[in-house]
Design an enzyme around this catalytic site. Sequence first.
Site, short mmCIF file in Angstrom:
data_model
loop_
_atom_site.label_atom_id
_atom_site.label_comp_id
_atom_site.label_asym_id
_atom_site.label_seq_id
_atom_site.Cartn_x
_atom_site.Cartn_y
_atom_site.Cartn_z
N GLY A 153 0.83 -1.19 0.00
CA GLY A 153 0.00 0.00 0.00
C GLY A 153 0.86 1.24 0.00
N GLU A 154 0.37 2.33 0.58
CA GLU A 154 1.03 3.63 0.68
C GLU A 154 1.55 4.14 -0.66
OE1 GLU A 154 5.49 2.80 2.50
OE2 GLU A 154 3.79 2.37 3.83
#
Length: 337
Positions: A303-304
């Site tokens: 993610g991120e």
Amino acid sequence: MQFNTLDDIRSFCRDLPGGDDECAEAAARRQQNLTKPPGSLGRLEDLAIWLARWQRRELPRLDRVTIAVFAGNHGIAERGVSAYPSEVTAQMVANFAGGGAAINQIARLAGAELRVEPIELGRPTRDFTIAPAMDTADFLMALDTGWRTVPEACDLLVLGEMGIANTTVAATLCAALMGGRGARWAGRGTGVDDAGLLRKRVAIDAALKFHRSLLDDPLAVAMSLGGRELAAIAGAVLAARARCIPVLLDGFVATSATLPLARLAPDMLAHCRAGHVSAELGHRELLRELQLVPLLDLDMRLGEASGAAVAVLLLRAALACHGGMATFAEAGISGAN
């Protein structure tokens, strides 16, 4: 633009700005005249043409790349659907601010500005197995946060998220809008064990049952089963479309945030590309549904915005060739007939 009601969003989606066909055609002609067999750079050529269409110039550039990471917390986390507690969301936001996360390193390498937007982390959304995750005002506030995060002048927008339990939220959105139950969509996310995976599936099924009366309304689904960071991603996608900014989407969660919008308008995601396909269960199927072919397949699931940020390097390679190669005429080489 201010969305005061859900109908304002629906109205916007009925009259979407388009890209520039003439610039795309000029870029395609240039590709045909560069010193290489036509089509020999494969999807790099398509990416250059896509960027030309949405940047509205024959020679696109990536001088101003923005990576926006939105963070939110979820009431459903209290049901033990993640391997980590909700406090980790704020702790990771602090890590982003300190430059210690993976996205900081990749953003620097990709020559991108990183913007991190935490959205009311101290006030998680409601547990959507027993109540709507957000009310209309909350949903529109988060959408507006995403809209306002997008710079007026931007060559490429990369979208990602951080939020404990948000793979459960993403899986629930997919189940609500694409069909199936928790077993079809729930992956291990941050690494839950078998008991945690079962809790995710049970929570998804309970949410679908509780909200069954609204599953035919994509925005009601986004509001009742989504999260603030997902609503912000949707708002950023809308802002990018309004400003003709091309977008790279990150993994399963970020892509799921666009699904309600895609249900409102078939060509909603024409200005978007999938930066990668993650290892999270359901992402490949979601990408097929949205007709997004991922640029990378690296078994990432962080993610991120990390996977999409890596794909920025691929776009830079595409534009280096598109703008830097000589044409047959410039190089004095005989072209193909």
